[in-house]
Design an enzyme around this catalytic site. Structure first.
Site, mmCIF file in Angstrom:
data_model
loop_
_atom_site.group_PDB
_atom_site.id
_atom_site.type_symbol
_atom_site.label_atom_id
_atom_site.label_comp_id
_atom_site.label_asym_id
_atom_site.label_seq_id
_atom_site.Cartn_x
_atom_site.Cartn_y
_atom_site.Cartn_z
ATOM 1 C CD GLU A 282 -3.308 -0.378 2.057
ATOM 2 O OE1 GLU A 282 -3.042 0.316 3.168
ATOM 3 O OE2 GLU A 282 -4.535 -0.755 1.681
ATOM 4 C CG HIS A 303 8.430 -29.191 -0.285
ATOM 5 N ND1 HIS A 303 9.382 -30.089 -0.373
ATOM 6 C CD2 HIS A 303 9.030 -28.450 0.754
ATOM 7 C CE1 HIS A 303 10.391 -30.236 0.427
ATOM 8 N NE2 HIS A 303 10.280 -29.386 1.013
ATOM 9 C CE LYS A 417 -12.543 0.705 0.460
ATOM 10 N NZ LYS A 417 -11.857 1.539 1.510
#
Ligand code: PA5
Length: 428
Positions: A282, A303, A417
């Site tokens: 951010e 792995h 948003k």
């Protein structure tokens, strides 16, 4: 030294980059560092995360510890409602410092950090019959995910407890926002998210401190660990690890590297990785700049994506985050007949095996074209974790300033948003 920083496996790759001479990198990092200290950054009004350490509020720490003690005394479960910077720091510190499988104190659960329907349904079924406290944390007080979860939690408490309002602690803005107004109206106990501290820098405010203290962690030691780190960095020169880290990252970024892996060598550090991921993502990821931060847990992820790290696109840098604990853990036992061929390790502690895995991986990745650094914690305790938190906060402020972005805003998170609210039919 509580934190030590090793650049061995980044130095050669750096030396081969065009235009990345050490002197100018150091000068650039030092200049950005001084600008952070002097408040000469973009969004200079958002430097409260530093100031609060230089001028500690002991009364606040004591007050938070007192409320946490009540929660520890009375609650089976503390439900922490928040998203992003409003929960990642608390989760990180708890994962690091609460021993796995511990049943000391209330269970700490999280909600409102996603929109998973099944989780939010089963959570309240699970809470039924338990003594529940809620800490709802939202700086803006309007974020959808925690606001929805808080509706559910409030109804749950009000239907079961006469003292429901006493069981809710709201951590939010000092004087505005829907949560602030509602908390005032109901007379909830309140803590403030300071205006000059962004969510991802808020772990050492009541945002993180209340849940952390409720988990039984000594918040004063944690906080003062960060204070010690901040004070040391006040007088730092370009050789300080936080500045070297910022300078090196900048050089790789400018050379076209795109991703930074944080490889944690112990599952207790995974939450720190997730917190770091938000802090760097951010803070740096804007104006088409920044290294994309990814946390991996080794050896587990060796792995799974280890193949990519070793031989995929060569645009990765990597930081190993580890604890200096070679003597820790159970030792391998000798077995008659050596049925699994492991007797060569008899007497070797787990910590040593893990350390060798780290050494091998750091070398292999460097040879495979992934420059890497190692940050080693001398031990995993509250003081060292406090230091680590500030190390990264300072480093990202310096690094974002070097990149020329504003490390303290996050304009990009609004876009989804707006589209989501439009799809949900939110009134204008
Ligand atoms: O770092 C940030 O600012 C964000 O991650 C916020 O913490 C997150 O979006 C939650 O915001 P709020 O605390 O306002 O609900």
């Amino acid at each position: 030294m509580p934190l030590s920083f090793d650049r061995t496996y980044a130095a050669d790759a750096l030396a081969s980059l065009d235009g990345a001479d050490r002197e100018s990198l150091d000068a650039r990092a030092l200049d950005a560092h001084r600008r952070v200290l002097a408040g000469d950054t973009r969004s200079p009004e958002m430097l409260g995360w530093r100031q609060m350490l230089l001028d500690p509020d002991d009364a606040l720490l004591e007050n938070v510890a007192g409320v946490a003690a009540e929660i520890r005394d009375r609650a089976d479960v503390l439900l922490c409602i928040g998203i992003g910077g409003s929960y990642l720091g608390a989760e990180a510190v708890m994962q690091a410092l609460v021993p796995p499988f511990s049943d000391d104190g209330p269970e700490i659960l999280f909600a409102g950090n996603h929109l998973g329907p099944d989780y939010h349904e089963r959570l309240f079924e699970y809470l039924d019959g338990k003594s529940v406290y809620v800490n709802v944390i939202s700086k803006s007080g309007t974020t959808l995910e925690p606001a929805l979860a808080f509706r559910l939690a409030r109804r749950f408490l009000e239907e079961r407890f006469d003292d429901a309002d006493r069981r809710i602690v709201a951590t939010t803005d000092a004087d505005r926002g829907a949560l602030h107004d509602f908390a005032v109206e109901r007379g909830y106990r309140r803590y403030v998210v300071p205006n000059d501290v962004g969510g991802r820098f808020s772990v050492l405010t009541p945002v993180g401190l209340l849940p952390i203290a409720a988990a039984g962690i000594d918040i004063r030691t944690l906080f003062y660990g960060a204070v010690a780190q901040a004070r040391e960095l006040e007088d730092a020169d370009a050789s300080a690890p936080a500045l070297q880290y910022a300078a090196d990252r900048y050089a790789f970024h400018e050379a076209g590297y795109a991703t930074e892996v944080m490889a944690v060598m112990d599952p207790r550090l995974r939450g720190i990785g997730a917190w770091w991921q938000q802090l760097f993502g951010e803070s740096e990821g804007k104006e088409e700049k920044g290294l994309f931060p990814v946390v991996l847990q080794y050896t587990t992820d060796l792995h799974s994506v280890g193949q990519y790290v070793q031989q995929g696109q060569r645009t990765l840098v990597e930081t190993f985050l580890r604890i200096d604990d070679a003597e820790a853990g159970p030792s391998v036992q000798e077995e008659d007949g050596d049925p699994d061929g492991l007797n060569y390790l008899a007497g070797t502690p787990y910590g040593t095996v893990n350390e060798k895995a780290y050494q091998a991986t750091a070398e292999a990745h460097a040879e495979g074209g992934v420059p890497n650094w190692t940050l080693t914690l001398s031990r995993l305790d509250a003081e060292t974790v406090g230091r680590l938190l500030y190390f990264y906060e300072h480093a990202v402020a310096v690094s974002g300033t070097m990149l020329g972005v504003d490390p303290f805003n996050q304009p990009g998170v609004e876009t989804y948003k707006q589209k989501m609210f439009s799809l949900l039919g939110k009134p204008a």
